[in-house]
Motif scaffolding. Structure first.
Motif, PDB file in Angstrom:
ATOM      1  N   LEU A   1       1.698   1.820  -3.518  1.00  6.98           N
ATOM      2  CA  LEU A   1       0.529   2.309  -4.258  1.00  6.98           C
ATOM      3  C   LEU A   1       0.361   3.811  -4.084  1.00  6.98           C
TER       4      LEU A   1
ATOM      5  N   THR B   1      -4.461   6.899  -3.766  1.00  5.97           N
ATOM      6  CA  THR B   1      -3.412   7.346  -2.857  1.00  5.97           C
ATOM      7  C   THR B   1      -3.872   7.230  -1.410  1.00  5.97           C
TER       8      THR B   1
ATOM      9  N   GLY C   1      -3.948   3.656  -0.261  1.00  5.54           N
ATOM     10  CA  GLY C   1      -2.614   3.146   0.038  1.00  5.54           C
ATOM     11  C   GLY C   1      -2.112   3.630   1.390  1.00  5.54           C
TER      12      GLY C   1
ATOM     13  N   PRO D   1       0.807  -1.223   0.000  1.00  3.10           N
ATOM     14  CA  PRO D   1       0.000   0.000   0.000  1.00  3.10           C
ATOM     15  C   PRO D   1       0.842   1.277   0.000  1.00  3.10           C
TER      16      PRO D   1
END
Length: 444
Positions: free
Chosen positions: A326, A350, A353, A323
């Motif tokens: 990401l 975003t 993540g 994450p």
């Protein structure tokens, strides 16, 4: 030692702990996070009233973390000594007073001073709650329940954003104050009330919990103690914990994740407000708040599901690194897209993540810290990470002023989060499953 899944006493104890402590502590953190980040919404009208540039606003946002940094470790040691009930109540009452006083600043200088003082008042709350939860939660269930507590972060942005926007827009003129001043006043009051509630509601240790049966108290105490005995040597000295390379390394990883969190939290309202110039899509302050809420609502849902998956599989390393990566990949490209919808879709990824990385990260420090060493180490990790709370808004504001665009600043956010993902992989490694069912540890 029977596991909670097969022991009816353990299941009952964990169910009571989860329902009594996690929602209440989550509510405290909701108010805490709202009071430290609502300056992002105040900016939409406050900057003109106080004559703030982007750099000055970034400085004001980040100065909170200066006081926070210096008082974090002493505050957590005080919590370890005096107990969570007394110390968390003290923290909340003092931060509520300062948060409400923000309504009456009349210059950038006073704004700077109160932001530093707010950090001093709040110092120790978050690491203190994390330390407190390690006294109550067995390791196998800890990530998902910490995730349930940390869901207050995205929810405070998701629900707090439209709330703050509504108070600023519709409370303008109330008590003869500008809307942003009313917002600070109104949103500081819950901390005061909840601080009083802490004194009567919280219980310091499982063995003191009259709301558990004697068997449940005994099961929790034995389980937590047994985990400490089987987890290998753990650092209990506060001084050695401060010098521990693993503490510093985790602090740097946390810095990257928090850098992304605060860059998004403080500047997303400005990004949405800027849609008017880029896409001919102008919104009211309340509408801006509603749009800002979307990425954080998605982050809240993802955080709960990801935390449960991590506990179910016992895997932590990739549940932290993926994450974080990401978030790092998505945030820099968001403002190169060609519509408000696609920009917000990418920023939502975003937020997902960032939110998914947070609860898994806090699984690692208790693996090698104990007692006063845990109080010190967790506070220091949080302090090192939260220097990003100063760096992210200040650097983002400065770069935006210097370049005339927020894009270069968001590339820095992406780099910070990708470095955090790499650091997570370097700091953790696989080992054979232990009695507690965990498969990850932190390198010595």
């Amino acid at each position: 030692m029977a596991h909670a899944e097969t022991d009816p006493v353990g299941r009952s104890a964990l169910r009571k702990v989860a329902w009594r402590l996690v929602p209440f502590l989550g509510l405290l953190y909701f108010v805490n996070y709202l009071d430290r980040t609502n300056i992002g919404f105040a900016k939409l009208t406050m900057s003109e009233d106080l004559g703030l540039t982007e750099t000055m606003f970034g400085l004001a946002s980040g100065l909170f973390f200066i006081g926070y940094l210096f008082f974090e470790v002493p505050s957590n040691l005080a919590l370890h000594r005096f107990g969570a009930r007394r110390w968390i109540a003290r923290i909340m009452v003092s931060w509520g007073v300062v948060a409400g006083a923000m309504a009456f600043v009349d210059s950038a200088g006073w704004l700077y001073a109160l932001r530093v003082l707010l950090g001093v008042a709040e110092a120790g709350f978050f690491p203190g709650v994390l330390l407190y939860l390690t006294w109550w939660l067995p390791r196998a269930q800890r990530v998902q329940l910490i995730g349930a507590f940390l869901v207050a972060v995205p929810l405070s942005s998701a629900l707090g954003s439209p709330l703050s926007g509504a108070v600023i827009q519709y409370g303008d003129g109330l008590f003869g104050l500008a809307g942003w001043r009313v917002m600070f006043l109104v949103e500081g009051l819950p901390a005061l009330l909840l601080g009083v509630a802490c004194w009567f509601y919280l219980t310091d240790r499982p063995e003191d919990a009259r709301w558990l049966t004697a068997d449940e108290r005994g099961w929790l105490a034995r389980t937590i103690a047994a985990e400490g005995e089987t987890s290998g040597p753990r650092e209990a000295s506060p001084w050695r914990a401060m010098a521990n390379a693993r503490v510093v390394g985790l602090g740097l990883v946390y810095f990257g994740v928090v850098y992304g969190l605060y860059a998004v939290s403080f500047f997303l309202p400005t990004v949405v407000a800027g849609f008017a110039e880029r896409f001919d899509a102008e919104y009211t302050i309340f509408e801006t708040g509603a749009i800002v809420a979307v990425p954080f609502l998605a982050g809240a849902v993802a955080m709960v599901l990801w935390s449960r998956h991590s506990d179910r599989t016992g895997e932590r390393r990739w549940h932290l690194a993926l994450p974080a990566a990401l978030g790092g990949v998505t945030i820099p490209v968001a403002l190169y897209l060609d519509s408000p919808f696609t920009v917000m879709a990418v920023i939502t990824l975003t937020a997902v993540g960032i939110c998914c990385a947070l609860p898994v990260f806090w699984h690692f420090p208790p693996l090698f810290l104990a007692g006063a060493g845990a109080a010190t180490g967790i506070a220091l990790i949080n302090s090192l990470g939260n220097t990003a709370g100063f760096a992210a808004p200040y650097i983002t504001g400065w770069v935006s002023d210097a370049t005339g665009s927020i894009r270069p600043a968001l590339w820095l956010v992406g780099v910070a989060m990708l470095l955090a993902a790499a650091g997570a992989l370097l700091l953790s490694r696989r080992r054979a499953p232990a009695a507690a069912g965990e498969r990850d540890t932190v390198l010595g």
